[in-house]
Motif scaffolding. Structure first.
Motif, PDB file in Angstrom:
ATOM      1  N   TYR A   1       6.996  -7.481  -3.526  1.00  0.00           N
ATOM      2  CA  TYR A   1       6.097  -7.682  -2.392  1.00  0.00           C
ATOM      3  C   TYR A   1       6.548  -6.826  -1.222  1.00  0.00           C
ATOM      4  O   TYR A   1       7.744  -6.703  -0.963  1.00  0.00           O
TER       5      TYR A   1
ATOM      6  N   ASP B   1       3.282  -8.956   2.726  1.00  0.00           N
ATOM      7  CA  ASP B   1       3.021  -9.983   1.715  1.00  0.00           C
ATOM      8  C   ASP B   1       4.135 -11.028   1.714  1.00  0.00           C
ATOM      9  O   ASP B   1       3.875 -12.223   1.611  1.00  0.00           O
TER      10      ASP B   1
ATOM     11  N   ASN C   1      -4.391 -13.720  -1.079  1.00  0.00           N
ATOM     12  CA  ASN C   1      -3.334 -12.737  -1.219  1.00  0.00           C
ATOM     13  C   ASN C   1      -2.773 -12.849  -2.636  1.00  0.00           C
ATOM     14  O   ASN C   1      -2.273 -13.909  -3.013  1.00  0.00           O
TER      15      ASN C   1
END
Length: 169
Positions: A14, A18, A105
């Motif tokens: 990530y 994120d 997400n």
């Protein structure tokens, strides 16, 4: 005797945005603050949509937030452990996101699924393990580093373990 196969097929990296979104959302759920979790998901969605030059934003944001808040309240009132219903909760969140055009997400979704898989593996190895005693301090420490807090975060973590009403076993 049992033979347990550990498949590490879910691997993700990530970026910082994120990572922070995951920390913010999970920290809100740990604190049983569904309103904040919903707001974090919407803000993340709207930011990503803007970065794609999309002219869309989430629809009926307050209704989405209320759904996430209600889900959190539902989980708090359950007598079974949250982890046993995690699949239902993830499905509910994803359906609510679809209904309100909240772009989930992918990092959050993959992290939620990875948590469930890790929990299953840990429970297979030791049925008495309590994942929350490992997971919550990690999330809280990420927040502490982000905001430069020490005593406040420590106090919150201790309060969470004492209340234990979210039963993350």
């Amino acid at each position: 005797k049992k033979f347990i196969l550990f498949d590490v097929g879910i691997v993700a990296e990530y970026d910082e945005n994120d990572h922070q979104a995951i920390v913010d959302i999970l920290a809100a759920f740990i604190r049983k603050d569904g309103r904040r979790a919903g707001r974090c998901m919407i803000d993340d969605s709207n930011n990503r949509l803007r970065s794609l030059s999309a002219h869309e934003v989430a629809l009926s944001e307050e209704q989405f937030i209320e759904k996430i808040e209600n889900l959190t309240e539902h989980a708090r009132q359950q007598t079974v452990h949250v982890m046993k219903n995690l699949g239902y909760y993830i499905s509910y969140i994803c359906q609510s996101a679809a209904d309100h055009h909240v772009m989930m997400n992918p990092a959050f979704v993959s992290a939620a699924l990875a948590v469930k898989i890790q929990e299953g593996i840990a429970m297979a190895l030791d049925p008495t393990v309590q994942i929350k005693h490992v997971a919550i301090p990690i999330i809280i420490d990420c927040e502490r580093r982000k905001y430069g807090l020490t005593g406040v975060i420590s106090h919150w973590a201790k309060a969470l373990f004492q209340k234990d009403s979210f039963q993350f076993q």
